[in-house]
Enzyme design. Structure first.
Site, PDB file in Angstrom:
ATOM      1  CB  ALA A  99      16.871 -56.820  -5.340  1.00  0.00           C
ATOM      2  CB  THR A 152      14.904 -38.182   2.427  1.00  0.00           C
ATOM      3  OG1 THR A 152      15.889 -39.136   2.030  1.00  0.00           O
ATOM      4  CG2 THR A 152      14.396 -38.533   3.802  1.00  0.00           C
ATOM      5  CG  ASP A 153      15.317 -39.494  -3.577  1.00  0.00           C
ATOM      6  OD1 ASP A 153      14.115 -39.626  -3.245  1.00  0.00           O
ATOM      7  OD2 ASP A 153      15.868 -40.234  -4.429  1.00  0.00           O
ATOM      8  CB  SER A 174      19.295 -48.587  -8.096  1.00  0.00           C
ATOM      9  OG  SER A 174      18.621 -47.969  -7.077  1.00  0.00           O
ATOM     10  CB  SER A 175      18.516 -53.421 -11.768  1.00  0.00           C
ATOM     11  OG  SER A 175      17.118 -53.354 -11.643  1.00  0.00           O
ATOM     12  CB  SER A 176      15.829 -49.064 -13.555  1.00  0.00           C
ATOM     13  OG  SER A 176      15.530 -48.452 -12.346  1.00  0.00           O
ATOM     14  CD  GLU A 217      13.437 -45.313 -13.237  1.00  0.00           C
ATOM     15  OE1 GLU A 217      14.546 -45.588 -13.722  1.00  0.00           O
ATOM     16  OE2 GLU A 217      12.630 -46.187 -12.898  1.00  0.00           O
ATOM     17  CG  ASP A 230      17.687 -45.141  -6.884  1.00  0.00           C
ATOM     18  OD1 ASP A 230      17.968 -44.969  -5.681  1.00  0.00           O
ATOM     19  OD2 ASP A 230      16.598 -45.586  -7.270  1.00  0.00           O
TER      20      ASP A 230
HETATM   21  C1  GLA Z   1      13.613 -45.454  -5.304  1.00  0.00           C
HETATM   22  C2  GLA Z   1      13.814 -44.142  -6.057  1.00  0.00           C
HETATM   23  C3  GLA Z   1      14.738 -43.196  -5.297  1.00  0.00           C
HETATM   24  C4  GLA Z   1      14.308 -43.045  -3.841  1.00  0.00           C
HETATM   25  C5  GLA Z   1      14.030 -44.410  -3.212  1.00  0.00           C
HETATM   26  C6  GLA Z   1      13.448 -44.284  -1.842  1.00  0.00           C
HETATM   27  O1  GLA Z   1      14.813 -46.175  -5.259  1.00  0.00           O
HETATM   28  O2  GLA Z   1      14.334 -44.380  -7.342  1.00  0.00           O
HETATM   29  O3  GLA Z   1      14.791 -41.947  -5.955  1.00  0.00           O
HETATM   30  O4  GLA Z   1      13.206 -42.203  -3.733  1.00  0.00           O
HETATM   31  O5  GLA Z   1      13.154 -45.198  -3.983  1.00  0.00           O
HETATM   32  O6  GLA Z   1      14.337 -43.680  -0.986  1.00  0.00           O
END
Ligand code: GLA
Length: 386
Positions: free
Chosen positions: A119, A34-35, A122-124, A156, A168
């Protein structure tokens, strides 16, 4: 995450005293994909993080050591060009924070982390936001938290090649202990909500798979949403993106646009709606209905948005008959990574045990599980959380 080994390696390699910065991975209760459609998300920062030891080196070069990989790499500040491998993340953060006004100087850095890679935690983003936060301090910059988030997101996009949304990096930077963040990705307005799930825990089940489709399919989903918006705009010129489309409005377009595009758009519109309801249920302590929203999210992600995979679907299906699980869904971008599960606290051990066995028997793979602990967001060592 222990800093001792990171500092020791830094001193051994660079004979200098570093400053420490750190940033966490995240979970997301609901609100997936959704972001980048300007909608809502409900993430929280977790107690797994990337840690950096950094110091100026008086040159024009950046020397970086990835402790977990035991690899060193360098680049010159005069020619920062995207390449392959982990050094790309360092380059991206240096280049993108410079665009926000930070004046880069040569530095040395050693980093390591315990955010599981691939996983969906959001390690990045932890890597980007932890480094950006550290560099802001090191260069005496005055970047705001939002600058750090946006520079990390652009790193990113431009260096890792994934056109991610803001969730993230926002969660990693703005996270607070025991709070989830309800973020409006359009206005960047946010509210902290206490995660009151008394008697329950959030448990992550890691499929231990990352399908290679993940980044290309991610960018494709973004394009499909944009294609849907173009069709909707012909009838409703005032809409900017899917955030402006209601559940009723999208139904008018069934049969009026390509079915795949319709499915993608209707998922996003419904997910925003589910998130708003889920947040109200969470605040009221109505965990049964919160769980229903979480299951609804998975159904949409799997069937309409098609970003799940057999391993994730398997793990969610395994919970359907279990009265101790109130909700389960895939989390993050998809195509592997974790499911997030709302589980009765006294049943957590038995749940993990059962799921691990079922996954081994059904999919022939090892599952890992973590109970989520919500910790603070990005900070330098001296910073004390308010
Ligand atoms: C990844 C992206 C986020 C988001 C999610 C899905 O984590 O980095 O910005 O879009 O996927 O919700």
């Amino acid at each position: 995450m222990q800093t001792t080994a990171i500092v020791a390696k830094f001193e051994e390699l660079f004979k200098n005293e570093p400053l420490i910065s750190r940033a966490p991975g995240r979970v997301n209760i609901i609100g997936e994909h959704t972001d980048y459609n300007d909608g809502f998300v409900l993430p929280a920062s977790v107690d797994k993080e990337m840690v950096f030891a950094i110091a100026l080196n008086g040159t024009n070069s950046v020397n970086a050591f990835a402790l977990d990989l035991n690899e060193q790499d360098s680049f010159n500040l005069d020619s920062i060009v995207p390449t392959e491998g982990w050094i790309n993340y360092i380059k991206g953060v240096v280049a993108e924070t410079a665009k926000k006004g930070l004046k880069p100087q040569g530095f040395d850095v050693v980093f390591a982390g315990d955010v599981p890679l691939g996983a969906g935690m959001s390690s990045s983003a932890a890597l980007e936001c932890g480094l950006a936060t550290g560099l802001n301090k090191l260069f005496n910059g005055d970047l705001s938290k939002l600058d750090i988030v946006l520079a990390s997101q652009m790193s990113e996009h431009n260096y890792a090649g994934v056109k991610c949304g803001i969730m993230d990096q926002f969660a990693s930077t703005y996270g607070q202990t025991n709070k989830v963040i309800k973020l409006d990705c359009r206005t960047k307005e946010y509210e902290y909500h206490t995660l009151d799930i008394t008697g329950h825990k959030l448990v992550l089940c890691n499929t231990n798979v990352t399908h290679s489709l993940a980044s290309s399919e991610y960018n494709t989903r973004r394009e499909q949403c944009e294609a849907g918006v173009e069709v909707i705009k012909k009838k409703y010129p005032e809409i900017i993106n899917l955030r402006d489309v209601s559940v009723e409005m999208i139904k008018e377009f069934e049969g009026e646009m390509d079915q795949v595009i319709y499915n993608r758009c209707s998922y996003v519109v419904e997910e925003n709606d589910r998130l708003v309801k889920a947040c109200e249920f969470m605040d009221k302590g109505d965990l049964v209905n919160l769980g229903k929203m979480i299951y609804g999210s998975h159904e949409g992600l799997s069937k309409k948005y098609e970003v799940s995979c057999p391993e994730l679907d398997f793990l969610v299906e395994q919970t359907l008959e279990d009265d101790n699980v109130l909700g389960a869904r895939m989390m993050g971008g998809g195509f592997g990574g974790c499911t997030i599960n709302l589980v009765k606290e006294d049943a957590v051990d038995a749940f993990i045990d059962r799921m691990t066995k079922a996954y081994k028997e059904g999919m022939g793979k090892d599952m890992l599980a973590y109970a989520v602990v919500i910790g603070p967001g990005a900070r330098t060592e001296e910073a004390v959380e308010a």
